[in-house]
Motif scaffolding. Structure first.
Motif, PDB file in Angstrom:
ATOM      1  N   LEU A 178      -0.457  -7.344 -28.771  1.00  0.00           N
ATOM      2  CA  LEU A 178       0.567  -7.189 -27.740  1.00  0.00           C
ATOM      3  C   LEU A 178       0.146  -6.122 -26.730  1.00  0.00           C
ATOM      4  O   LEU A 178       0.296  -6.305 -25.514  1.00  0.00           O
ATOM      5  CB  LEU A 178       1.899  -6.824 -28.385  1.00  0.00           C
ATOM      6  CG  LEU A 178       3.096  -6.710 -27.462  1.00  0.00           C
ATOM      7  CD1 LEU A 178       3.452  -8.080 -26.891  1.00  0.00           C
ATOM      8  CD2 LEU A 178       4.280  -6.124 -28.203  1.00  0.00           C
ATOM      9  N   GLY A 179      -0.410  -5.031 -27.226  1.00  0.00           N
ATOM     10  CA  GLY A 179      -0.910  -3.980 -26.328  1.00  0.00           C
ATOM     11  C   GLY A 179      -2.025  -4.481 -25.426  1.00  0.00           C
ATOM     12  O   GLY A 179      -2.074  -4.142 -24.236  1.00  0.00           O
ATOM     13  N   ALA A 180      -2.919  -5.293 -25.965  1.00  0.00           N
ATOM     14  CA  ALA A 180      -4.013  -5.841 -25.159  1.00  0.00           C
ATOM     15  C   ALA A 180      -3.475  -6.747 -24.051  1.00  0.00           C
ATOM     16  O   ALA A 180      -3.966  -6.714 -22.914  1.00  0.00           O
ATOM     17  CB  ALA A 180      -5.000  -6.598 -26.043  1.00  0.00           C
ATOM     18  N   ILE A 181      -2.461  -7.530 -24.363  1.00  0.00           N
ATOM     19  CA  ILE A 181      -1.853  -8.390 -23.341  1.00  0.00           C
ATOM     20  C   ILE A 181      -1.239  -7.536 -22.241  1.00  0.00           C
ATOM     21  O   ILE A 181      -1.379  -7.827 -21.047  1.00  0.00           O
ATOM     22  CB  ILE A 181      -0.808  -9.328 -23.978  1.00  0.00           C
ATOM     23  CG1 ILE A 181      -1.509 -10.346 -24.885  1.00  0.00           C
ATOM     24  CG2 ILE A 181       0.021 -10.037 -22.912  1.00  0.00           C
ATOM     25  CD1 ILE A 181      -0.576 -11.110 -25.801  1.00  0.00           C
ATOM     26  N   LEU A 182      -0.584  -6.443 -22.635  1.00  0.00           N
ATOM     27  CA  LEU A 182       0.008  -5.556 -21.632  1.00  0.00           C
ATOM     28  C   LEU A 182      -1.052  -4.839 -20.801  1.00  0.00           C
ATOM     29  O   LEU A 182      -0.821  -4.537 -19.629  1.00  0.00           O
ATOM     30  CB  LEU A 182       0.944  -4.553 -22.316  1.00  0.00           C
ATOM     31  CG  LEU A 182       2.243  -5.160 -22.855  1.00  0.00           C
ATOM     32  CD1 LEU A 182       3.007  -4.135 -23.680  1.00  0.00           C
ATOM     33  CD2 LEU A 182       3.090  -5.719 -21.723  1.00  0.00           C
TER      34      LEU A 182
END
Length: 158
Positions: free
Chosen positions: A65-69
């Motif tokens: 999720l952090g990578a997507i953000l």
């Protein structure tokens, strides 16, 4: 596990769509466009790892999720460059500069081996829709991360 596989597929879909738009529509990416793709590949790999490693599923989900953000943040920065709110610090987004006494040969050697698109020239995929590809990526990253967070909160444990 199914949720993690869906997240991996949705994360991989963004850079695959961008690459397909290059091939199908002849759209040339700029350097910031290329930077936006890498976090999606990281997110896809992390989500796939979460599907294969049940004990690590939750932390790998949050990392994905952090990578997507991160991709969304790069896209937001790119939108700012497109709108002229700030310049891009990447050398590939800048026109080559010459020292005062540079010759034409020096200027030619300073050019990139392949022509690149300037980062401040937005690419609009849908005619009449005032959303550039970078803006669409920002919306996709926010939407995908929101949807994934809802999955996790509902207890579906992607």
């Amino acid at each position: 596990m199914i949720g993690m596989l869906l997240l991996a597929a949705a994360a991989a879909a963004a850079p695959l769509f961008a690459r397909a738009s290059e091939d199908l529509f002849g759209i040339a990416p700029c350097e910031l466009c290329l930077w936006q793709r890498w976090p999606y590949w990281v997110a896809a790999a992390l989500a796939l790892g979460g599907a294969l490693l049940p004990r690590a599923r939750r932390p790998l989900f949050w990392l994905a999720l952090g990578a997507i953000l991160v991709s969304g943040a790069i896209a937001g920065f790119h939108v700012g460059v497109e709108q002229g709110w700030w310049p891009s610090p990447l050398p590939g987004c800048q026109a080559p500069r010459s020292a005062g006494g540079a010759t034409v040969d020096d200027l030619m050697r300073a050019l990139a081996p392949a022509p690149s698109k300037p980062c401040d020239a937005p690419t609009y995929l849908v005619p009449g829709l005032p959303l550039s590809m970078a803006a669409m990526n920002l919306l996709y990253a926010l939407g995908l991360s929101g949807l994934a967070a809802i999955w996790m909160r509902r207890g579906d444990r992607p």
